[in-house]
Design an enzyme around this catalytic site. Sequence first.
Site, short mmCIF file in Angstrom:
data_model
loop_
_atom_site.label_atom_id
_atom_site.label_comp_id
_atom_site.label_asym_id
_atom_site.label_seq_id
_atom_site.Cartn_x
_atom_site.Cartn_y
_atom_site.Cartn_z
N GLU A 1 0.70 -1.17 0.11
CA GLU A 1 -0.17 0.25 0.08
C GLU A 1 0.95 1.29 0.16
O GLU A 1 1.96 1.15 0.58
CB GLU A 1 -0.89 -0.22 1.17
CG GLU A 1 -1.57 1.38 1.67
CD GLU A 1 -2.33 1.30 3.02
OE1 GLU A 1 -1.69 0.80 3.63
OE2 GLU A 1 -3.53 1.85 3.07
N ASN B 1 -6.77 6.63 -1.91
CA ASN B 1 -5.71 5.49 -1.51
C ASN B 1 -5.95 4.41 -2.62
O ASN B 1 -6.86 3.76 -2.43
CB ASN B 1 -5.82 5.15 -0.11
CG ASN B 1 -4.49 4.23 0.39
OD1 ASN B 1 -4.05 3.53 -0.55
ND2 ASN B 1 -4.37 4.15 1.67
N LYS C 1 -9.30 2.59 -2.36
CA LYS C 1 -9.55 1.96 -0.73
C LYS C 1 -10.98 2.33 -0.41
O LYS C 1 -11.16 3.84 -0.21
CB LYS C 1 -8.65 2.13 -0.05
CG LYS C 1 -8.57 1.58 1.66
CD LYS C 1 -7.43 2.17 2.22
CE LYS C 1 -7.30 1.44 3.60
NZ LYS C 1 -6.10 1.79 4.32
N GLU D 1 -6.11 8.83 7.78
CA GLU D 1 -6.48 8.37 6.66
C GLU D 1 -8.01 8.85 6.09
O GLU D 1 -8.57 9.21 4.97
CB GLU D 1 -6.60 6.81 6.24
CG GLU D 1 -5.46 6.35 6.33
CD GLU D 1 -5.32 4.77 5.68
OE1 GLU D 1 -5.84 4.70 4.49
OE2 GLU D 1 -5.07 4.02 6.43
N CYS E 1 -5.15 -2.62 2.37
CA CYS E 1 -4.96 -2.64 4.02
C CYS E 1 -5.98 -2.92 5.01
O CYS E 1 -6.59 -4.13 4.87
CB CYS E 1 -4.16 -1.62 4.53
SG CYS E 1 -3.52 -1.57 6.09
N ASN F 1 0.07 -1.06 5.45
CA ASN F 1 0.72 -0.52 6.57
C ASN F 1 0.14 -0.31 7.77
O ASN F 1 -0.70 0.29 8.07
CB ASN F 1 1.00 1.30 6.14
CG ASN F 1 2.02 1.36 4.81
OD1 ASN F 1 3.01 1.65 5.18
ND2 ASN F 1 1.26 1.14 3.71
N1 CDT Z 1 -3.33 1.40 6.51
C1 CDT Z 1 -4.20 0.78 6.99
O1 CDT Z 1 -5.19 0.82 6.52
N2 CDT Z 1 -3.81 0.43 8.49
C2 CDT Z 1 -4.81 -0.02 9.45
C3 CDT Z 1 -4.32 0.19 10.51
C4 CDT Z 1 -5.39 0.03 11.54
S1 CDT Z 1 -4.80 -0.26 13.24
C5 CDT Z 1 -4.74 -1.88 13.58
C6 CDT Z 1 -5.03 -1.57 9.06
O2 CDT Z 1 -5.85 -2.07 9.20
O3 CDT Z 1 -3.87 -2.25 9.20
#
Ligand code: CDT
Length: 316
Positions: free
Chosen positions: A47, A110, A127, A146, A172, A197
């Site tokens: 991502e 995203n 996304k 985000e 993600c 990420n």
């Molecule tokens: N980038 C992204 O979507 N990160 C989220 C962080 C959530 S905190 C657990 C993820 O779902 O991994």
Amino acid sequence: MPRPVIVAAAQMGPIPKTQPRQEVVARLIQMMERAKKMGADIVVYTEAALTAFFPHWWIEDEAELDSYFEREMPGPATQPLFDAARKMGIGFKLGYCELDFSTGKKRRFNTAILVDKQGRIVGKYRKVHLPGVTDYKPGYPFQNLEKRYFEVGDLGFPVWETMGGKMGLAICNDRRWPETYRVMGLQGVELVMLGYNTPTHNPAMPETDDLGNFHNHLSMQSGAYQNGTWVVGVAKCGVEEGVDQIGQSCIIAPSGEIVAQCTTLDDEVAVAVCDLDRCKSYKESIFNFAKHRRTEHYGLILERTGAGSPLGKAPV
Ligand code: CDT
């Protein structure tokens, strides 16, 4: 008839805030070359693979924020990646942050694209499940903004027939939601490609910190099995600008089993032969949706409880 597609998960270590796009793209090409040597047909990048993951910081300056986004794809910095792919005859999935002006106003997404072996963009996904918040959280060691920096994706969850199979994309946080896989599963998806990420620490839910890797695999393995599809999940990992992120990028079979996994927290390529025909028995037997799904019953309970509304409701 076996339909083998050799898939490479191209995990990335941290991208320093100051690392120029050209250098990042050079890292991506290096991994593509490694993947090609291992016989790969498709390379799956993470991502927002072109920059540090800026939603972790509060950014007020519009020009600074825009500097993390691509106005065109390919653009001058990313063209070498497309050229390398075409030259090597390898497809790829790239996550990046997109500035879009097609509606006459500036919109930020995203985004992920799927590029075929001729270097043509064959699919784009934006996304849908944006995590985090719209406002600064005082006291948190880092932010997850985000919801502030991106709009919710407006392209749904399409599936494309390309490179020998039915391909789908997610990004993600989408991987934690069963709907992501099911919407693509209903279109017969055979390979879902996604990047993430994911910090090792969740300031909003610290009690789950030691479950980060478990929840990562749990979501993707369930999505794979329950929809009879291959899933490839690729991390940006390690300590990036003070934020520690999980790795364990992996390739998951329709059985739900992990067949290849990265073991470092840096740039690393893991490869697996994914026989897309292995999806068939799951799609035709235990998860034959036409035969066994009972949507009329799901509807009844959703109506009675209100759980079908966007916010859901406690059952009565
Ligand atoms: N980038 C992204 O979507 N990160 C989220 C962080 C959530 S905190 C657990 C993820 O779902 O991994």
